[in-house]
Design a protein around this motif. Structure first.
Motif, mmCIF file in Angstrom:
data_model
loop_
_atom_site.group_PDB
_atom_site.id
_atom_site.type_symbol
_atom_site.label_atom_id
_atom_site.label_comp_id
_atom_site.label_asym_id
_atom_site.label_seq_id
_atom_site.Cartn_x
_atom_site.Cartn_y
_atom_site.Cartn_z
ATOM 1 N N LYS A 288 0.828 -1.149 0.000
ATOM 2 C CA LYS A 288 -0.117 -0.039 -0.138
ATOM 3 C C LYS A 288 0.984 1.237 -0.055
ATOM 4 O O LYS A 288 0.442 2.334 -0.701
ATOM 5 N N THR B 191 1.771 6.544 -7.001
ATOM 6 C CA THR B 191 0.719 7.500 -7.521
ATOM 7 C C THR B 191 1.479 9.201 -7.089
ATOM 8 O O THR B 191 1.080 9.882 -7.942
ATOM 9 N N GLN B 192 2.021 9.112 -5.926
ATOM 10 C CA GLN B 192 2.622 10.582 -5.714
ATOM 11 C C GLN B 192 3.537 10.921 -6.447
ATOM 12 O O GLN B 192 3.668 12.203 -6.839
ATOM 13 N N ARG C 174 1.151 4.189 -2.836
ATOM 14 C CA ARG C 174 0.964 5.550 -2.590
ATOM 15 C C ARG C 174 2.038 6.249 -3.311
ATOM 16 O O ARG C 174 1.814 7.249 -3.772
#
Length: 324
Positions: A58, A65-66, A62
């Motif tokens: 996870k 995505t960032q 993230r």
């Protein structure tokens, strides 16, 4: 009802019935269930891994995505910087360089890359290497354009400094104030010599004024002569303004400067007189460009109004007698 199968016996030259073996059937059944079980385990594992992510997965997701978001922001900033720089480049070529008579910088010179086949070899080895290389290339092109533009602005600043120095140096004001003038006695051109009465080229302008009237430097420069050893001029001053310009002030009564002194436009340099070959107190004023004597009438934009300049033009054009 199961099908009966036969095989051909070459020794007896006849078809014989195939007798099924119980063990073989059990083997096939076991193999089928084993394959089904394995497939079921794989299916459940895939579903489980898809539905349930570990905390580390996870975090990594993230981060990805960032990073994608930051990459998009970076690209937008690069695009904005490119747009701003393009505007500056257009003004540089079409206004600044045009005004200072400098050649525009070609587009291919501004946008040229840095080159080098193996320049991005290490980036290609990384994950999303092509993406990193594309972004790096855009940043480097932007960097190159900024370097070119910076050098261009340095050049423009130098040209502006030179132009400012040039504008301050060229003779641009009348050497005698209008309120001190009796009249503008004679202009540049063919005039009657006051002594011989013959037609003679008059290389300057004569300003009639009382003896002792202040005479001012018409531009920044260096006094190269302040003497009375030039035939006919009497006491006179010559100022070298640079850029090929020299101004001459003749028939003075006395000096206020000496040879070698730097002067600014409007500095008091001497006083009107009638020394040398002169018929009456006046200032004989000349301008020379690269050794050639030129008409001073074109160099009074610095301190005359349009009406005063029009009047000066009218008087200078009169075919009268000069005073020297």
């Amino acid at each position: 009802m199961s099908k009966v199968k036969y095989y051909y016996d070459s020794e007896t030259l006849s078809y014989r019935k195939i007798e099924s073996k119980r063990g073989r059937k059990i083997g096939f059944i076991f193999l089928f269930f084993a394959a089904s079980a394995l497939f079921a385990v794989l299916f459940v594992t895939i579903i489980f891994n898809t539905a349930l992510e570990t905390p580390k997965e996870k975090v990594l997701k993230r981060e990805v995505t960032q990073l994608k978001f930051q990459y998009d922001v970076l690209n937008k900033k690069i695009k904005q910087a490119q747009d701003v720089l393009k505007n500056i480049e257009e003004r540089d070529n079409n206004i600044y360089r045009l005004y200072f008579e400098a050649n525009p910088i070609p587009e291919e010179q501004r946008k040229a890359g840095f080159g080098g086949v193996n320049r991005y070899e290490d980036l290609y080895k990384l994950e999303n290497g092509e993406l990193l290389v594309a972004t790096t290339k855009e940043i480097e092109k932007l960097q190159k354009r900024l370097i070119v533009q910076s050098k261009s602005l340095d050049e423009i600043a130098k040209l502006a400094e030179d132009r400012e120095e040039f504008l301050a140096s060229i003779p641009a004001i009348q050497p005698v104030n209008n309120e001190d003038l009796t009249r503008m006695a004679s202009g540049y051109g063919w005039r009657n010599d006051p002594f011989t009465k013959a037609r003679k080229m008059h290389w300057g302008m004569d300003f009639t004024a009382p003896r002792g009237t202040p005479v001012y430097a018409s531009g920044d420069g260096v006094v190269v002569r302040a003497d009375n050893s030039s035939s006919g001029f009497g006491k006179h001053i010559r100022i070298d303004h640079g850029y090929g310009y020299v101004s001459l002030y003749a028939h003075l009564s006395k000096y206020n400067v000496r040879k070698g002194r730097k002067v600014k436009r409007g500095d008091l340099i001497g006083f009107v007189g009638s020394t040398g070959r002169s018929q009456a107190p006046h200032l004989h004023y000349e301008i020379r460009k690269n050794g050639e004597k030129i008409n001073p009438i074109n160099f009074y934009y610095g301190n005359l109004s349009a009406v005063e300049f029009e009047e000066l033009l009218k008087n200078a054009a009169k075919q009268n007698q000069s005073l020297d």
